[in-house]
Design a protein around this motif. Structure first.
Motif, short mmCIF file in Angstrom:
data_model
loop_
_atom_site.label_atom_id
_atom_site.label_comp_id
_atom_site.label_asym_id
_atom_site.label_seq_id
_atom_site.Cartn_x
_atom_site.Cartn_y
_atom_site.Cartn_z
N UNK A 47 0.84 -1.20 0.00
CA UNK A 47 0.00 0.00 0.00
C UNK A 47 0.87 1.25 0.00
N UNK A 48 1.92 1.26 0.82
CA UNK A 48 2.82 2.41 0.87
C UNK A 48 3.54 2.59 -0.46
N UNK A 49 3.98 1.49 -1.07
CA UNK A 49 4.66 1.56 -2.37
C UNK A 49 3.70 2.04 -3.45
N UNK A 50 2.47 1.56 -3.40
CA UNK A 50 1.44 2.00 -4.35
C UNK A 50 1.22 3.50 -4.22
N UNK A 51 1.12 3.97 -3.00
CA UNK A 51 0.93 5.39 -2.71
C UNK A 51 2.10 6.21 -3.26
N UNK A 52 3.33 5.82 -2.93
CA UNK A 52 4.51 6.59 -3.32
C UNK A 52 4.70 6.62 -4.83
N UNK A 53 4.56 5.48 -5.48
CA UNK A 53 4.73 5.44 -6.93
C UNK A 53 3.62 6.24 -7.63
N UNK A 86 -4.09 11.26 -5.74
CA UNK A 86 -3.92 9.86 -5.32
C UNK A 86 -4.96 9.50 -4.26
N UNK A 87 -5.28 10.44 -3.38
CA UNK A 87 -6.33 10.20 -2.39
C UNK A 87 -7.66 9.91 -3.07
N UNK A 88 -7.91 10.57 -4.20
CA UNK A 88 -9.14 10.35 -4.95
C UNK A 88 -9.26 8.87 -5.33
N UNK A 89 -8.15 8.25 -5.67
CA UNK A 89 -8.15 6.83 -6.03
C UNK A 89 -8.20 5.96 -4.77
N UNK A 90 -7.33 6.24 -3.83
CA UNK A 90 -7.21 5.40 -2.63
C UNK A 90 -8.49 5.42 -1.78
N UNK A 91 -9.19 6.53 -1.80
CA UNK A 91 -10.44 6.64 -1.06
C UNK A 91 -11.48 5.65 -1.57
N UNK A 92 -11.40 5.34 -2.84
CA UNK A 92 -12.39 4.44 -3.43
C UNK A 92 -12.25 3.01 -2.92
N UNK A 93 -11.05 2.63 -2.48
CA UNK A 93 -10.89 1.28 -1.92
C UNK A 93 -11.68 1.13 -0.62
#
Length: 151
Positions: A47-53, A86-93
């Motif tokens: 998750x952290x790597x997904x966020x950073x990349x 990126x929050x826009x995407x991660x929030x959807x999870x």
């Protein structure tokens, strides 16, 4: 007579349908593999790597958009907009309680691009009203039904 078949979608069904690439060839496939590790194995490092990349890619999209459109955005605002994208995407999870109804299936980089467009250009209803009020410049009536029209 109509017949209905009900299929209960389970967590394992969701995991089985998640895309995964044995040999990722581009950023999108790498990100999809990180998504798989995050969702299927609940891997916090993934998750952290997904966020950073994703942040790095979002910054590139924002810089390109800034160059093409010619608008000013300083470095701290660029960072904020990349995080917002990126929050826009991660929030959807985490949006739904069942937490397994959404994932990126084909192109993660495209999802980041959509997040960047949302971060740069989306305005809430109150922001739209504020923008229209600023454009009024003290004039009373522009056809809007707002409090200035009733004075």
């Amino acid at each position: 007579m109509l017949m209905f078949f009900f299929f209960e979608f389970t967590w394992q069904d969701f995991i089985d349908e998640l895309p995964f690439y044995a040999e990722p060839k581009n950023d999108s496939e790498i990100l999809i593999n990180l998504q798989y590790a995050y969702l299927a194995r609940k891997d916090r490092k993934a998750q952290a790597a997904l966020w950073q990349k994703s942040i790095v890619i979002a910054k590139k999209f924002i810089q390109k958009e800034r160059k093409e459109k010619g608008f000013f955005l300083d470095d701290s605002d660029l960072e904020d907009k990349a995080i917002e994208a990126v929050e826009y995407i991660m929030r959807r999870y985490a949006r739904r309680e069942d937490n397994f109804c959404w994932s990126v299936r084909k192109n993660y980089v495209s999802a980041i691009y959509n997040g960047v467009r949302h971060a740069l250009y989306y305005q809430s209803k109150s922001e739209q009203l504020y923008t229209r009020l600023k454009k009024l410049g003290g004039r009373k009536n522009d056809g809007l039904h707002i409090w200035e029209n009733y004075g």
